[in-house]
Design a protein around this motif. Structure first.
Motif, short mmCIF file in Angstrom:
data_model
loop_
_atom_site.label_atom_id
_atom_site.label_comp_id
_atom_site.label_asym_id
_atom_site.label_seq_id
_atom_site.Cartn_x
_atom_site.Cartn_y
_atom_site.Cartn_z
N GLY A 1 0.78 -1.22 0.00
CA GLY A 1 0.00 0.00 0.00
C GLY A 1 0.81 1.27 0.00
O GLY A 1 1.86 1.37 -0.65
N ASP A 2 0.34 2.26 0.76
CA ASP A 2 0.87 3.61 0.66
C ASP A 2 1.35 4.16 2.00
O ASP A 2 0.92 3.75 3.07
CB ASP A 2 -0.23 4.55 0.14
N ARG B 1 2.77 1.54 4.47
CA ARG B 1 3.72 0.79 3.64
C ARG B 1 5.02 0.56 4.41
O ARG B 1 5.64 -0.51 4.28
CB ARG B 1 3.99 1.56 2.35
N THR C 1 -4.81 -3.21 -9.49
CA THR C 1 -5.87 -3.45 -8.50
C THR C 1 -6.79 -4.57 -8.96
O THR C 1 -7.15 -5.46 -8.18
CB THR C 1 -6.67 -2.16 -8.25
N THR D 1 -4.39 1.84 1.55
CA THR D 1 -4.08 2.53 0.30
C THR D 1 -4.78 3.89 0.25
O THR D 1 -5.77 4.12 0.94
CB THR D 1 -4.52 1.69 -0.91
N THR E 1 -3.77 5.58 5.66
CA THR E 1 -2.34 5.41 5.43
C THR E 1 -1.46 6.21 6.39
O THR E 1 -0.25 6.24 6.25
CB THR E 1 -1.98 5.82 3.99
#
Length: 403
Positions: A15-16, A20, A57, A75, A308
Motif C-alpha cells: 500500500g501507501d 507501507r 488493483t 491505500t 495510510t
C-alpha cells in the motif's frame, strides 16, 4: 529454528505512505524469521496504480479469487489534492471499492479489545462487529458538476429500448449531481453473508438503513433482507437462540450507544464505513480494528480498517521520530495466515498467528505501546515506544512464545 512451511501463497497487496513502512517492518521482524512466507505480490501503491492505469488493483482481486486468501495494506483513495501531489493521470476510484465489487463480499470489522484500553462508552462490555456491504453506492458513483440552469433527469433504458424517466431537479443555477446504484445479486449476497456470519458467531444481527426517506433504494435493501430471512434463516436463528431485526440507521445509533455490545450491526456501504470508524474510535483506536472481506464463494481478504497515516509519513520522510500503531496491520496478517493455515491444513501456521496476536496484546498490557494508546490507556506508567521500537518489543515477546 525451522521455519513454518506454506503450500499455497497468500495474495499480498502492498500500500501507501506510513502503512507501507509498517508493512515492511512487520514482514522483516514478525513474519519472515518464523515463516517461509509465500505470497503473490501486487504493488497497490498509488504510483504503481497510476502507472498501470489501476489494472494492478483488478489483477490483485482476480488473484484473490484464484488463491482464496489475501492480505492488504492501507491505500490512498485520491482526491484532487492527491492528484496534484502525486501528478496522477486521473482521480482513481477507491481500490477497496474496486476489489470489493469484484469479490462481491461483505466487510466484517470488530475492535481488538485489550486490557488497559477501555471503551469510551462505559456500558460496552463486548465487541461490536460492523458488517459493511462492500459494493456500490457512493463508491461506484457517477458525478456531474452542473454548470448552470437546466433539468436533471434519471433515465433507465431497458434492453428492449423502453425507458423509465424521472426528473431529479430543475436547476436555476449551478449545482452538483450524483448517481448511485446497486444490484439485487449483491444485496442478496450481503444479506446471506450477514445471516451466515451471525449463525457462525452466535450473535444477534441488526440491520439499519433509512427507508423512511429513501423509500425505493433503501427500502429494497430491507425487502431483500426480510425475504431471505423469512425463507431461509428464521428457523435457524430461532433454533440457535439469536435474533434478527431491522431498524432505522438513526435509531440504531441510539440503541448501540446504550447497548452492552456483542452483536453484529449490518450497514450499507457508506454507513458501514462511517460507523466502523465511530465504533473503533470509541473502543480505543482506529488502529485497533480487524477487517475482513468475506465473499459468498468463501474468499477472504484481510486488511487494516484505517488509512495510510499521512501525517506520520511526512514526519518519517523528514527523519523525525514516529510512534505509529501497527496492530491492525499485524492482525490483518495474522487473520490471513490463520485462514491460509485452516484451508491448507497447516496447524503450525494457525498456531503462529495465535501467538503473534497474543504477543502483540501482551506487549500492550505490559505497558509498552504506541503514542495513540498512551493517551487513552488506564494502565499506570505506560511507556511510549517508537514505531520500530514497538514492533521489536512484540518480537521479543514472540520469541519467548515460540521458544
Amino acid at each position: 529454528m525451522t521455519k513454518i512451511q506454506m503450500t499455497t501463497p497468500l495474495v499480498e497487496m502492498d500500500g501507501d505512505e506510513m502503512t507501507r513502512i509498517l508493512w515492511k517492518l512487520i514482514k522483516e521482524n514478525l513474519l519472515e524469521p518464523y515463516i517461509d512466507l509465500k505470497t503473490e505480490y501486487y504493488d497497490l501503491g498509488l504510483e504503481n496504480r497510476d502507472k498501470t492505469d489501476d489494472q494492478v488493483t483488478i489483477d490483485s482481486a482476480n488473484a484473490t479469487i484464484k488463491y482464496g486468501v489475501a492480505v492488504k495494506c492501507a491505500t490512498i483513495t485520491p482526491n484532487q489534492a492527491r492528484v496534484e501531489e502525486y501528478n496522477l493521470k486521473k482521480m482513481y476510484k477507491s481500490p477497496n471499492g474496486t476489489i470489493r465489487s469484484i469479490l462481491d463480499g461483505t466487510v466484517f470489522r470488530a475492535p481488538i479489545m485489550v486490557k488497559g484500553i477501555e471503551p469510551c462508552v462505559r456500558n460496552w462490555e463486548k465487541p461490536i462487529t460492523l458488517a459493511r456491504h462492500a459494493y456500490g453506492d457512493v463508491y461506484k458513483n457517477v458525478e456531474i458538476k452542473v454548470p448552470g440552469a437546466g433539468k436533471a433527469e434519471l433515465v433507465f433504458t431497458a434492453a428492449d429500448g423502453s425507458e423509465v424517466r424521472e426528473t431529479i431537479h430543475e436547476f436555476d443555477g449551478a449545482g452538483i449531481l450524483q448517481g448511485v446504484h446497486n444490484t439485487d445479486k449483491s444485496i442478496e449476497s450481503f444479506a446471506k453473508s450477514c445471516f451466515e456470519y451471525a449463525l457462525d458467531s452466535k450473535m444477534d444481527l441488526w440491520f439499519a438503513t433509512k427507508d423512511t426517506v429513501s423509500k425505493t433504494y433503501d427500502g429494497h435493501f430491507r425487502e431483500i433482507f426480510d425475504s431471505i430471512y423469512e425463507k431461509e434463516y428464521k428457523a435457524k436463528f430461532e433454533e440457535t437462540g439469536i435474533e434478527y431485526f431491522y431498524t432505522l440507521i438513526d435509531d440504531a445509533v441510539a440503541r448501540v450507544m446504550k447497548s452492552k455490545g456483542g452483536f453484529i450491526w449490518a450497514c450499507k456501504n457508506y454507513d458501514g464505513d462511517v460507523m466502523s470508524d465511530m465504533v473503533s474510535s470509541a473502543f480505543g483506536s482506529l488502529a485497533m480494528m480487524t477487517s475482513v472481506l468475506v465473499s459468498p464463494a468463501g474468499i477472504y481478504e484481510y486488511e487494516a480498517a484505517h488509512g495510510t497515516v499521512q501525517k506520520h509519513y511526512y514526519k518519517y520522510l523528514k527523519g523525525e521520530a514516529t510512534s505509529t500503531n501497527p496492530v491492525a496491520t499485524i492482525f490483518a496478517w495474522t487473520g490471513a495466515l490463520r485462514k491460509r493455515g485452516e484451508l491448507d491444513g497447516i496447524s503450525e501456521l494457525c498456531a503462529f498467528a495465535d501467538k503473534l496476536e497474543k504477543a502483540t496484546l501482551t506487549t500492550i498490557e505490559s505497558g509498552r505501546m504506541t503514542g495513540d494508546l498512551v493517551l487513552i490507556t488506564s494502565l499506570e506508567n505506560a511507556q511510549k515506544l517508537g514505531t520500530e521500537e514497538f514492533i521489536l518489543a512484540i518480537r521479543d515477546e514472540l520469541d519467548t512464545m515460540v521458544g
